[in-house]
Design an enzyme around this catalytic site. Structure first.
Site, mmCIF file in Angstrom:
data_model
loop_
_atom_site.group_PDB
_atom_site.id
_atom_site.type_symbol
_atom_site.label_atom_id
_atom_site.label_comp_id
_atom_site.label_asym_id
_atom_site.label_seq_id
_atom_site.Cartn_x
_atom_site.Cartn_y
_atom_site.Cartn_z
ATOM 1 C CE LYS A 33 38.444 45.647 41.837
ATOM 2 N NZ LYS A 33 38.315 46.248 43.255
ATOM 3 C CG ASN A 59 40.360 52.578 47.943
ATOM 4 O OD1 ASN A 59 39.681 53.106 47.069
ATOM 5 N ND2 ASN A 59 41.334 53.518 48.808
#
Lengths: 341, 267
Positions: B99, B209
């Site tokens: 990522k 998240n």
């Protein structure tokens, strides 16, 4: 933890030996690096009820224990139960109501009064140095203790109580037995408080790196611990009776013990500067780095079997949990010794 | 049954990707990942002094989840930093999935579009499978595709804000103009309804998240997001009805004479 427990047990008619992997003057564990906060309320936001309950018990125990130690040794440990203040700077102001909401949702209803929102005037009255903040929160049932005073006082109390002290001695702990590099010692009971040194015995024990700065200035003095809310960090400043301020603490999932990073230094010092601009001219007199011993659920673990008690995983809650856990272990030891007798 | 997610030649049943930071404890993190049914999880190692491998215990604990690991370059501000960290994470986690994050602004962690394109070009040359965290700007997204990214991860809103899909127009434009590129809405999602909204718009997946990790009950919230993402995807594939201005009865109102069934006036 070990030193506090040794003192508690030395008050009974027991022969005690304390092994310390580092030096007695500067212990190797996280206890020396910590800021000594005893904050059951603010920690509740990020942890479980059990931490809060143990924390409240510890807060109640610290008061008489600190007084007893001071009387015994004749030196202060600077236990203070003046509450703490939570503020958030400008753009992070939304963090304040969120903090209150999370705390209220976890607190028992009869403790709601322990969390008091402050307007500017109330904040100024409690903490004059925080003049640039419009609002804050006062957490009544919190305290702190000066660990740099407490640990030498505890050591002196152990000497007075004739506890045998062995420093620079790394050990492994087994039932009734302490094993050092070149010897074995037998006891009725072994208490393993080695922190990260006990990785051989406790599954999933890990270290969480924490970094702390100590600064000195005569220009500005806080009256009690102050927390600065931030979306990503948990930062606090704790004033010490010698005029210094301890600011911490980073929390990094690593067992790295290398010196503090430039980034952490900037984060901690800019947090302090944002509390009061006069901190810009404060002198950084010390930086501390250590690793907190933590289990995978971040809760303390007490394991007992005949002849052995293992106590570990105090994580970021050393001074918050130590007395309450010491009290539990005292009971376990009394039970074990009565069975031996 | 909704279709599977396909990224860089691998298929996944789950269209929810989750992060591993900010949880109250590693144990809660693992239980939440399980409850989310995510098959791809991100993790950060910038501050852990990765060369010394001092965060290994936690990394191993995360690895035990069996998920595809997606190490991120959070905290890096220049392509040079990104590349050094990427090489290190490839070695540590034995995966070339990455990522890509290049921080352009420290406060809201907004991605730096120039740094992203430059870093992505080099990483792809080095064999990485790059999933860039980018803004919702069509031109930046095109440039990332030009240098070889096969997946894009535009933000819904800045990291950790929970603001949802702040610029629906831009996101819809991306979806319409890049119909064959897997698009994952990354960051800014605060509520399951916002995740469902992204999926209903036709995005291929959602990555989040904070909304789970900082919930009062992270495990329960993870399940809420799992259901929302599934629900949104099913709705997209099933085909949403077009909104109408007035209610239209699905059965004829037989008991009412036609002259009383007045046609609605258009606004």
């Amino acid at each position: 933890m070990g030193r506090l427990l040794a003192w508690r047990l030395s008050r009974q008619d027991l022969e005690i030996t304390l092994f310390e992997a580092g030096s007695l003057a500067v212990p190797a564990g996280a206890c020396w690096a910590a800021a000594g906060m005893i904050s059951p309320l603010s920690e509740l936001v990020h942890s479980e009820q059990k931490i809060y309950q143990l924390g409240l018990r510890s807060l109640a125990l610290w008061e008489p224990w600190a007084a007893e130690l001071e009387a015994l040794v004749g030196r202060p440990v600077s236990f203070r139960r003046a509450g703490s203040i939570v503020v958030a700077h400008g753009r992070d102001r939304a963090e304040l109501p969120m903090f209150v909401r999370e705390l209220q949702s976890k607190l028992p209803s009869d403790s709601a009064a322990d969390v008091r929102p402050l307007d500017r005037a109330q904040l100024q009255k409690l903490e004059p140095a925080l003049e640039s903040f419009e609002t804050g929160i006062f957490l009544r049932d919190e305290g702190d203790i000066d660990n740099r005073r407490l640990l030498p006082v505890l050591l002196e109390s152990l000497r007075q109580q004739r506890v045998t002290l062995r420093e620079h001695t790394a050990v492994t702990c087994e039932r009734n037995t302490i094993v050092t590099e070149d010897a074995q010692y037998h006891f009725d009971c072994v208490i393993d408080c080695r922190g990260l040194g006990a990785k051989d015995a406790i599954n999933g024990l890990r270290g969480v790196r924490g970094e702390v700065l100590v600064v000195q200035t005569n220009e500005v003095q806080l009256q009690r611990p102050v927390r600065l809310l931030h979306p990503r960090y948990q930062l606090y400043a704790v004033p010490r009776s010698d005029g210094s301020t301890v600011i911490g603490a980073t929390e990094i999932e690593s067992e790295d013990l290398s010196p503090i990073s430039v980034r952490s230094t900037m984060e901690l010092s800019s947090a302090l500067y944002s509390l009061h601009p006069a901190f810009a001219e404060a002198r950084i007199v010390e930086s501390r780095v250590n690793c907190r011993p933590a289990t995978m659920d971040n809760l303390p673990t007490v394991h007992c079997e005949p002849g052995l008690v293992r106590l570990n995983g105090l994580y970021r809650h050393g001074y918050l949990l130590a007395p309450a856990l010491a009290e539990q272990v005292e009971k376990i030891i009394a039970q074990q010794l009565s069975e031996v007798a | 049954m909704a279709t599977q997610l396909s990224l860089y030649g691998k298929t996944f049943a789950s269209r929810l990707l989750v992060g591993t930071a900010l949880y109250p404890s590693p144990a809660v993190m693992r239980a939440s990942v399980e409850a989310s049914a995510a098959e791809i999880i991100t993790l950060s190692l910038r501050r852990q002094n990765p060369e010394q491998q001092q965060g290994k215990i936690l990394w191993d604990y995360i690895r035990e989840s069996g998920c595809q690991l997606l190490p991120n370059t959070a905290g890096c501000k220049t392509p040079r930093e990104v590349i050094a960290l990427a090489e290190m994470s490839r070695e540590i986690f034995a995966t070339d999935w990455l990522k890509l994050e290049v921080v352009g602004d420290d406060y809201n962690l907004q991605p730096d579009p120039y740094g992203l394109v430059e870093a992505a070009r080099e990483l792809i040359k080095r064999g990485f499978k790059v999933l860039p965290y980018c803004t919702d700007d069509l031109v930046v997204c095109r440039k990332l595709l030009d240098v070889g990214c096969e997946v894009l991860m535009p933000w819904g809103a800045p990291i950790g804000t929970g603001q949802g899909l702040l610029n629906r127009y831009n996101l819809q434009t991306l979806r319409e103009r890049l119909p064959d590129i897997p698009l994952i809405v990354d960051a800014g999602i605060g509520a399951p309804s916002q995740a469902a909204e992204a999926m209903e718009l036709g995005f291929d997946a959602v990555l989040l998240n904070t909304a789970i990790a900082k919930a009062q009950e992270p495990v329960l919230m993870a399940r809420a997001f799992k259901l929302a993402v599934e629900s949104g995807r099913c709705a997209f594939e099933a085909g949403l009805m077009t909104k109408r201005q007035t209610a239209s009865p699905s059965t004829p109102t037989l008991d009412m004479p036609f002259w009383q069934q007045v046609a609605p006036t258009e606004p």
